[in-house]
Scaffold this motif. Structure first.
Motif, short mmCIF file in Angstrom:
data_model
loop_
_atom_site.label_atom_id
_atom_site.label_comp_id
_atom_site.label_asym_id
_atom_site.label_seq_id
_atom_site.Cartn_x
_atom_site.Cartn_y
_atom_site.Cartn_z
N LYS A 28 0.83 -1.20 0.00
CA LYS A 28 0.00 0.00 0.00
C LYS A 28 0.87 1.24 0.00
N SER A 29 0.31 2.32 -0.48
CA SER A 29 1.01 3.60 -0.38
C SER A 29 0.23 4.48 0.57
N SER A 30 0.83 5.60 0.91
CA SER A 30 0.16 6.47 1.88
C SER A 30 -0.99 7.23 1.24
N ASP A 57 -6.38 5.78 -3.08
CA ASP A 57 -6.70 4.43 -3.54
C ASP A 57 -5.43 3.60 -3.63
N SER A 58 -5.37 2.50 -2.91
CA SER A 58 -4.17 1.67 -2.92
C SER A 58 -4.20 0.63 -4.04
N THR A 59 -5.28 0.57 -4.81
CA THR A 59 -5.35 -0.40 -5.90
C THR A 59 -4.41 0.00 -7.03
N ARG A 81 6.69 4.39 4.40
CA ARG A 81 7.27 4.27 3.06
C ARG A 81 8.66 3.65 3.07
N LYS A 84 5.72 8.52 -2.29
CA LYS A 84 4.39 8.38 -1.68
C LYS A 84 3.31 7.90 -2.65
N ASP A 85 3.59 7.95 -3.96
CA ASP A 85 2.60 7.45 -4.92
C ASP A 85 2.88 6.02 -5.38
N LYS A 98 2.74 2.13 -5.37
CA LYS A 98 1.78 1.12 -4.92
C LYS A 98 2.29 -0.28 -5.29
N ASN A 99 1.72 -1.28 -4.62
CA ASN A 99 2.02 -2.69 -4.89
C ASN A 99 3.49 -3.02 -4.65
#
Length: 572
Positions: A35-37, A40-42, A311, A550-551, A553-554
């Protein structure tokens, strides 16, 4: 793999870049929750991923790279017969099919391995990938002008020892058969149950003969992966990758390929990289690093803030830092002296010198404490957390040194928190309590490497480290303890100069096993057997802590590489 860095590491010579990064402890990553901060973490497709690195991605030719599991950036462009499983933690230490339909089919004694390519495989120009391309890609890795890759194939393939590559010998290697366009057959000199691991190396990347430009191929290698090279400046200092439209998820279950573009910027100071990732502004909000760890001071700052701490990716890679003894040098020819030093070691102080428990985990086994290596917990010379000076003095007395002794410890002057002055000083202080006076001999990094890796100049007592070409006991124990791998007139890694027939025979017996779980148990037992000779003092296994934007994801961090896998990352 000897390298400390995981970019293009040579585990036997790695800075394992290694691998390398060149090229990782028992439990796997702690903070990689995918996940990111905020928001939407998808993970979604699209956007540009920025990679901020210290070391340029030099020699971007599959023949010349020495990587673990195909590397990080390289595996976006180069697919191989097999690859590492792109999963978190211990599951990621498994080998899985890539271009091939399976991890290989051995004959009864594992001297012949057969692979079938998946249907529909294509290069970036839309042409089909064939078995002949796999064969040619391997053969060109033997060319002297394209040297640098893993050395195993020269030893393992029948008739390959003196082969000079297809530019000089157009007949090629008879040991690699291609009975049809989708079948590749390898004939080996001896049983090798871990051949599927070797097939993850970039030398198994297909190369179309018609597109081979020799030493210039690295400027624009023909992609078989999800991305193609559109820019390669200053020998890998700036790489730009964009989508290979002919790559298909239907033939590649491992790489996610979420970003549209990947911009790799190297040659940056490590402190600058961590500052930029910490600030996470502009393009750096979607940035990662594949070769820069957080140091002790930086980690203290990062863990002080909740947003930054979220992070930090934590990973483990098969790597051991240790004291090495040369038993041909007095007083280390006396096993009781070696045992005394083993008892006297204060691992708490060594771990602190390596950056603290967040960055290093104490070790009493030579094998890393991961299941895939066959890790069997043992502590043959229990020193406790702070050393057992009384037991050490007792052994010194038995060895003929009732009043203690004076020895010289050779280390590197490089500030790497592994073989550097901080570690050496911690050892010096611990041994003093046992009546052992340690004089420190610091050498500049190149001199240090040359000195400890030559049989003619190897000191009696020095700091060393070793990393794994793949997550198994084989490439970890054999280079260090197989007597047949002692090199008298070149780079030698069997530091204890051990040539024990029972050890050599067990290595051969384990190599015959194609059941990798069964092999792992045997590697663990062999590690303990060798440990009884006190030829090394395991000190610690490193822990990798790396920031990401911070952006991002995955986040996936496997025990194979110990670092964030950019083939899984999304930026949207």
């Amino acid at each position: 793999m000897r390298p400390p860095s995981l970019t293009t590491r040579r585990v036997a010579a790695v800075s394992v870049s290694l691998v390398l990064a060149a090229g990782a402890a028992a439990c796997g990553p702690e903070d990689n929750d995918a996940k990111s901060s905020g928001g939407d973490s998808t993970p979604h497709k699209g956007g540009t991923l920025t990679v901020l690195n210290s070391n340029p991605q030099q020699d971007f030719d599959p023949a010349r790279l020495y990587t673990s599991g195909g590397g990080n950036v390289p595996s976006l462009v180069f697919r191989t017969l097999t690859t590492r499983n792109r999963e978190n933690g211990a599951a990621g230490a498994e080998v899985v099919p890539d271009l091939a339909t399976d991890t290989g089919r051995p004959n009864k004694d594992a001297t012949v391995w057969t692979y079938t390519l998946k249907a529909g495989l294509k290069y970036e120009d839309g042409t089909a990938i064939t078995s002949a391309d796999i064969k040619y890609g391997i053969e060109r890795s033997f060319a002297p002008e394209l040297s640098g890759g893993a050395p195993y194939l020269r030893d393992w393939l029948v008739g390959a020892a003196d082969y000079q590559g297809p530019y000089k010998d157009k007949k090629g290697l008879a040991a690699i058969g291609t009975p049809d366009a989708r079948t590749v057959v390898f004939h080996l000199n001896k049983p090798e149950g871990e051949f599927p691991y070797l097939a993850t190396q970039t030398q198994f990347t297909p190369v179309p003969k018609a597109k081979d430009t020799g030493t210039k191929y690295e400027e624009h290698p023909v992609s078989s992966g999800p991305y193609k090279v559109v820019t390669n400046q200053n020998d890998g200092e700036h790489l730009v990758l964009e989508r290979n439209t002919y790559w298909s998820t239907s033939t590649d279950a491992e790489r996610k390929a979420y970003p549209d573009r990947i911009d790799v910027k190297s040659g940056l100071d490590s402190s600058v990289i961590n500052q930029r990732l910490s600030a996470s502004q502009g393009a750096d909000t979607a940035a990662v690093t594949t070769d820069t760890n957080l140091g002790p001071a930086e980690l203290a700052k990062v863990t002080g803030g909740k947003e930054l701490a979220a992070r930090v990716g934590t990973g483990h890679f098969g790597y051991t830092n240790y004291i090495a003894f040369n038993p041909t040098v007095k007083p280390f020819d006396n096993v009781k002296v070696r045992q005394a030093i083993s008892y006297a070691i204060d691992r708490s102080s060594v771990v602190n010198a390596a950056g603290g428990s967040a960055l290093a985990e104490s070790a009493t086994t030579f094998l890393p404490n991961q299941k895939s290596f066959g890790y069997e917990p043992y502590d043959l010379f229990p020193a406790g957390a702070t050393g057992n000076a009384a037991k050490a003095k007792e052994l010194l007395k038995q060895a003929g040194y009732p009043n203690g002794l004076t020895v010289t410890l050779t280390h590197s002057n490089a500030k790497d928190f592994e073989t550097s002055p901080e570690i050496a000083t911690a050892i010096q202080d611990a041994l003093k309590k046992a009546g052992i006076t340690v004089k420190l001999q610091g050498l500049e990094d190149n001199d240090y490497s040359d000195t400890i890796h030559s049989v003619k100049t190897e000191p009696g007592f020095f700091l060393a480290h070793w990393g794994a070409d793949w997550p198994s006991g084989g490439p970890f124990l054999a280079p260090i303890f197989d007597g047949r791998q002692i090199v008298r007139d070149g780079a030698n890694f069997n530091t204890g100069l051990l040539n024990d027939k029972s050890v050599n025979d067990e290595i051969d017996a384990i190599n015959k096993l194609t059941d990798l779980d069964a092999a792992a148990k045997r590697w663990g037992a062999l590690d303990k057997k060798i440990g009884q000779q006190a030829l090394t003092v395991p000190l610690f296994h490193p822990v990798y802590k790396r920031l990401y934007g911070k952006d991002i994801k995955n986040v996936v961090i496997s025990d194979w590489t110990g670092v964030l896998d950019i083939s899984q990352v999304a930026v949207k």
